[in-house]
Motif scaffolding. Structure first.
Motif, mmCIF file in Angstrom:
data_model
loop_
_atom_site.group_PDB
_atom_site.id
_atom_site.type_symbol
_atom_site.label_atom_id
_atom_site.label_comp_id
_atom_site.label_asym_id
_atom_site.label_seq_id
_atom_site.Cartn_x
_atom_site.Cartn_y
_atom_site.Cartn_z
ATOM 1 N N THR A 151 0.960 -1.352 -0.095
ATOM 2 C CA THR A 151 0.036 0.011 -0.013
ATOM 3 C C THR A 151 0.766 1.279 -0.057
ATOM 4 O OG1 THR A 151 -1.717 -1.046 1.354
ATOM 5 C CG2 THR A 151 -1.819 1.338 1.353
ATOM 6 N N SER A 152 1.958 1.185 0.880
ATOM 7 C CA SER A 152 2.541 2.421 1.076
ATOM 8 C C SER A 152 3.753 2.466 0.101
ATOM 9 C CB SER A 152 3.282 2.680 2.455
ATOM 10 O OG SER A 152 4.268 1.542 2.773
ATOM 11 N N GLY A 153 4.278 1.361 -0.284
ATOM 12 C CA GLY A 153 5.442 1.196 -1.153
ATOM 13 C C GLY A 153 6.666 1.369 -0.373
ATOM 14 N N LYS A 154 6.546 1.539 0.907
ATOM 15 C CA LYS A 154 7.690 1.941 1.714
ATOM 16 C C LYS A 154 8.517 0.918 2.735
ATOM 17 C CE LYS A 154 6.452 6.738 1.610
ATOM 18 N NZ LYS A 154 5.907 7.843 2.487
ATOM 19 N N THR A 155 7.632 -0.256 2.567
ATOM 20 C CA THR A 155 7.997 -1.460 3.669
ATOM 21 C C THR A 155 9.125 -1.919 3.346
ATOM 22 O OG1 THR A 155 5.458 -2.119 3.609
ATOM 23 C CG2 THR A 155 7.094 -3.701 4.682
ATOM 24 N N ARG A 193 18.850 -9.219 -10.325
ATOM 25 C CA ARG A 193 18.661 -10.288 -10.994
ATOM 26 C C ARG A 193 18.149 -10.094 -12.290
ATOM 27 N NH1 ARG A 193 20.484 -14.636 -8.954
ATOM 28 N NH2 ARG A 193 19.215 -16.054 -10.081
ATOM 29 N N ASN A 194 17.727 -8.873 -12.596
ATOM 30 C CA ASN A 194 16.905 -8.779 -13.871
ATOM 31 C C ASN A 194 15.762 -9.474 -14.056
ATOM 32 O OD1 ASN A 194 19.147 -6.914 -14.939
ATOM 33 N ND2 ASN A 194 20.040 -8.433 -15.657
ATOM 34 N N VAL A 195 14.867 -9.458 -12.973
ATOM 35 C CA VAL A 195 13.655 -10.251 -12.995
ATOM 36 C C VAL A 195 12.621 -9.054 -13.158
ATOM 37 C CG1 VAL A 195 11.874 -11.863 -11.393
ATOM 38 C CG2 VAL A 195 14.603 -11.994 -11.358
ATOM 39 N N CYS A 196 11.507 -9.352 -13.762
ATOM 40 C CA CYS A 196 10.442 -8.482 -14.161
ATOM 41 C C CYS A 196 9.605 -8.402 -12.844
ATOM 42 C CB CYS A 196 9.524 -9.098 -15.269
ATOM 43 S SG CYS A 196 8.112 -7.866 -15.563
ATOM 44 N N CYS A 197 9.580 -7.077 -12.220
ATOM 45 C CA CYS A 197 8.888 -6.781 -10.985
ATOM 46 C C CYS A 197 7.483 -5.981 -11.458
ATOM 47 C CB CYS A 197 9.753 -6.163 -9.885
ATOM 48 S SG CYS A 197 11.193 -6.962 -9.654
ATOM 49 N N ILE A 198 6.538 -6.261 -10.910
ATOM 50 C CA ILE A 198 5.123 -5.673 -10.937
ATOM 51 C C ILE A 198 4.751 -5.176 -9.497
ATOM 52 C CG2 ILE A 198 2.664 -5.903 -11.593
ATOM 53 C CD1 ILE A 198 3.506 -7.996 -13.639
ATOM 54 N N LEU A 199 4.309 -3.970 -9.361
ATOM 55 C CA LEU A 199 4.186 -3.441 -8.169
ATOM 56 C C LEU A 199 2.538 -3.047 -8.102
ATOM 57 C CD1 LEU A 199 4.951 -2.534 -5.044
ATOM 58 C CD2 LEU A 199 5.628 -0.415 -6.273
ATOM 59 N N LEU A 200 1.920 -3.388 -7.300
ATOM 60 C CA LEU A 200 0.524 -2.685 -6.963
ATOM 61 C C LEU A 200 0.616 -1.899 -5.604
ATOM 62 C CD1 LEU A 200 -2.546 -2.358 -7.262
ATOM 63 C CD2 LEU A 200 -2.859 -4.549 -6.270
ATOM 64 N N THR A 201 0.365 -0.632 -5.834
ATOM 65 C CA THR A 201 0.719 0.613 -4.616
ATOM 66 C C THR A 201 -0.224 1.709 -4.906
ATOM 67 O OG1 THR A 201 2.332 1.584 -3.415
ATOM 68 C CG2 THR A 201 2.644 1.726 -5.712
ATOM 69 N N GLN A 202 -0.252 2.463 -3.958
ATOM 70 C CA GLN A 202 -1.103 3.706 -3.916
ATOM 71 C C GLN A 202 -0.315 4.901 -4.585
ATOM 72 O OE1 GLN A 202 -1.686 4.868 0.075
ATOM 73 N NE2 GLN A 202 0.300 5.445 0.380
ATOM 74 N N ASN A 203 -1.021 5.791 -5.206
ATOM 75 C CA ASN A 203 -0.460 6.922 -5.739
ATOM 76 C C ASN A 203 0.467 7.506 -4.909
ATOM 77 O OD1 ASN A 203 -0.194 8.843 -7.773
ATOM 78 N ND2 ASN A 203 -1.550 9.979 -6.926
ATOM 79 N N GLY A 204 1.724 8.005 -5.490
ATOM 80 C CA GLY A 204 2.589 8.646 -4.713
ATOM 81 C C GLY A 204 3.947 8.079 -4.743
ATOM 82 N N PRO A 205 5.171 8.975 -4.519
ATOM 83 C CA PRO A 205 6.411 8.428 -4.543
ATOM 84 C C PRO A 205 6.685 7.552 -3.491
ATOM 85 C CG PRO A 205 6.299 10.525 -3.883
ATOM 86 C CD PRO A 205 5.253 10.291 -4.349
ATOM 87 N N SER A 206 7.763 6.473 -3.869
ATOM 88 C CA SER A 206 8.124 5.519 -2.720
ATOM 89 C C SER A 206 9.105 4.779 -3.410
ATOM 90 C CB SER A 206 7.013 4.611 -2.422
ATOM 91 O OG SER A 206 6.722 3.477 -3.705
ATOM 92 N N PRO A 207 9.966 4.153 -2.515
ATOM 93 C CA PRO A 207 11.196 3.259 -2.789
ATOM 94 C C PRO A 207 10.900 2.082 -3.831
ATOM 95 C CG PRO A 207 11.372 3.971 -0.508
ATOM 96 C CD PRO A 207 9.985 4.200 -1.027
ATOM 97 N N ALA A 208 9.809 1.660 -3.303
ATOM 98 C CA ALA A 208 9.173 0.212 -4.074
ATOM 99 C C ALA A 208 8.976 0.786 -5.565
ATOM 100 C CB ALA A 208 8.140 -0.340 -3.271
ATOM 101 N N ARG A 209 8.417 1.918 -5.956
ATOM 102 C CA ARG A 209 8.117 2.348 -7.000
ATOM 103 C C ARG A 209 9.005 2.680 -7.955
ATOM 104 N NH1 ARG A 209 3.505 4.932 -9.403
ATOM 105 N NH2 ARG A 209 2.164 4.842 -7.865
ATOM 106 N N LEU A 229 1.150 -0.692 -10.977
ATOM 107 C CA LEU A 229 -0.216 -0.478 -11.033
ATOM 108 C C LEU A 229 -0.678 0.480 -9.910
ATOM 109 C CD1 LEU A 229 -1.125 -4.164 -11.595
ATOM 110 C CD2 LEU A 229 -1.367 -2.521 -13.130
ATOM 111 N N THR A 230 -1.269 1.729 -10.331
ATOM 112 C CA THR A 230 -1.547 2.652 -9.123
ATOM 113 C C THR A 230 -2.858 2.787 -8.804
ATOM 114 O OG1 THR A 230 0.539 3.839 -9.832
ATOM 115 C CG2 THR A 230 -1.245 4.878 -8.551
ATOM 116 N N MET A 231 -3.157 2.548 -7.266
ATOM 117 C CA MET A 231 -4.540 3.010 -7.032
ATOM 118 C C MET A 231 -4.477 4.138 -6.236
ATOM 119 S SD MET A 231 -4.475 0.280 -3.723
ATOM 120 C CE MET A 231 -3.714 0.959 -2.309
ATOM 121 N N SER A 232 -5.637 4.589 -6.108
ATOM 122 C CA SER A 232 -5.786 6.120 -5.276
ATOM 123 C C SER A 232 -5.578 5.860 -3.727
ATOM 124 C CB SER A 232 -7.071 6.659 -5.605
ATOM 125 O OG SER A 232 -8.116 5.914 -4.668
#
Length: 286
Positions: A191-195, A208-224, A231-234
């Motif tokens: 949710t936060s992208g900061k865990t 390792r060049n593995v494709c990473c898909i992230l589902l997170t809320q809108n806004g900057p974060s380390p995970a993003r 995939l951005t949710m509100s």
């Protein structure tokens, strides 16, 4: 009935705007009716910003153009005060009775879904479905409340015979990530992208060049910044979250969209697998 609220999206994202974008945001919040009659050039002049900042500002709140933002503003101002009592569109209070609690929960859930529909990129959603479709193995991961959503996704993928791997143990998840290859996909819900555990795992996957898909809320974060597809949710619960309720609803909707898209991609065979797994499970209910 709740509608997508431009003004609420601006308020919720106010701290994430750049200095130039914040000028635009504050002007829109203070003068929504006037903004509906302006061009980007006039608005830029009025708020002492730039046309480029206006376009960035629109996209940051999930709107693709200034023209669309003016239309959404017009709808919001026209329907303001119509349909939903103001008390329902307000934070939870300790003296709320069960009926009002239920009304607020439903209202907030609908609002989160409608806002997320505006926020999410269909192009990214389509690319994510493609990556999941061609992956040899899919590793799914989430911490805390996000783990509930991940568990639901893993169960859905198992029903259509996807090689999916999930663990609530962060150490074991790290081991699986270290063994992932370029043919695999890592799907993370945060949710936060900061865990910390999420960021560490994405860092290893990136190496390792593995494709990473992230589902997170809108806004900057380390995970993003580490993910290949986001995939951005509100962002609905930006203060104190009571069990990340609306976040979970929005996440599950996106998970369902990914699953249905993946089923469509795989064709008739996948529906036969769903029927087979359903029939097997029914034996346990007899």
């Amino acid at each position: 009935m709740s509608i997508f609220s431009v003004l609420k999206q601006i308020e919720r994202n106010l701290e994430q705007f750049t200095h130039a974008e914040k000028k635009v945001a504050n002007y829109v919040l203070e003068n929504p009716a006037q903004v509906m009659e302006m061009s980007t050039k006039k608005l830029a002049s009025a708020c002492q910003s730039s046309e480029a900042a206006i376009m960035r500002f629109c996209k940051r709140i999930g709107i693709q153009s200034f023209k669309v933002m003016k239309l959404e503003l017009a709808k919001e101002l026209h329907t303001k005060g119509v349909g939903t009592p103001e008390i329902v569109d307000s934070p939870f209070q300790l003296d709320d009775d069960p009926k009002l609690i239920m009304q607020k929960v439903i209202f907030n859930s609908i609002q989160a879904l409608q806002n997320t529909e505006k926020m999410i990129s269909i192009k990214t959603l389509s690319e994510s479905i493609d990556q999941l479709h061609k992956a040899e193995r899919v590793y799914v991961y989430g911490v805390g409340g996000s783990a509930v959503v991940v568990r639901d996704f893993a169960q859905k993928l198992l029903r259509i015979n996807v090689n999916v791997f999930r663990s609530d143990d962060s150490h074991l998840q790290m081991v699986m990530t270290a063994n992932a290859t370029k043919k695999d996909v890592i799907f993370v819900v945060s949710t936060s992208g900061k865990t910390k555990e999420v960021v560490d795992m994405l860092s290893i996957a990136k190496e390792r060049n593995v494709c990473c898909i992230l589902l997170t809320q809108n806004g900057p974060s380390p995970a993003r910044r580490l993910a290949d597809l986001v995939l951005t949710m509100s962002e609905e619960e930006h203060n104190i979250r009571i069990g990340t309720m609306t976040a979970r609803i929005a996440q599950l909707a996106i998970i369902d969209a990914l699953f249905v898209g993946l089923c469509s991609k795989r064709g008739q065979e996948v529906y036969e697998r769903i029927i087979d797994t359903h029939q097997v499970v029914q034996h346990l209910k007899n």
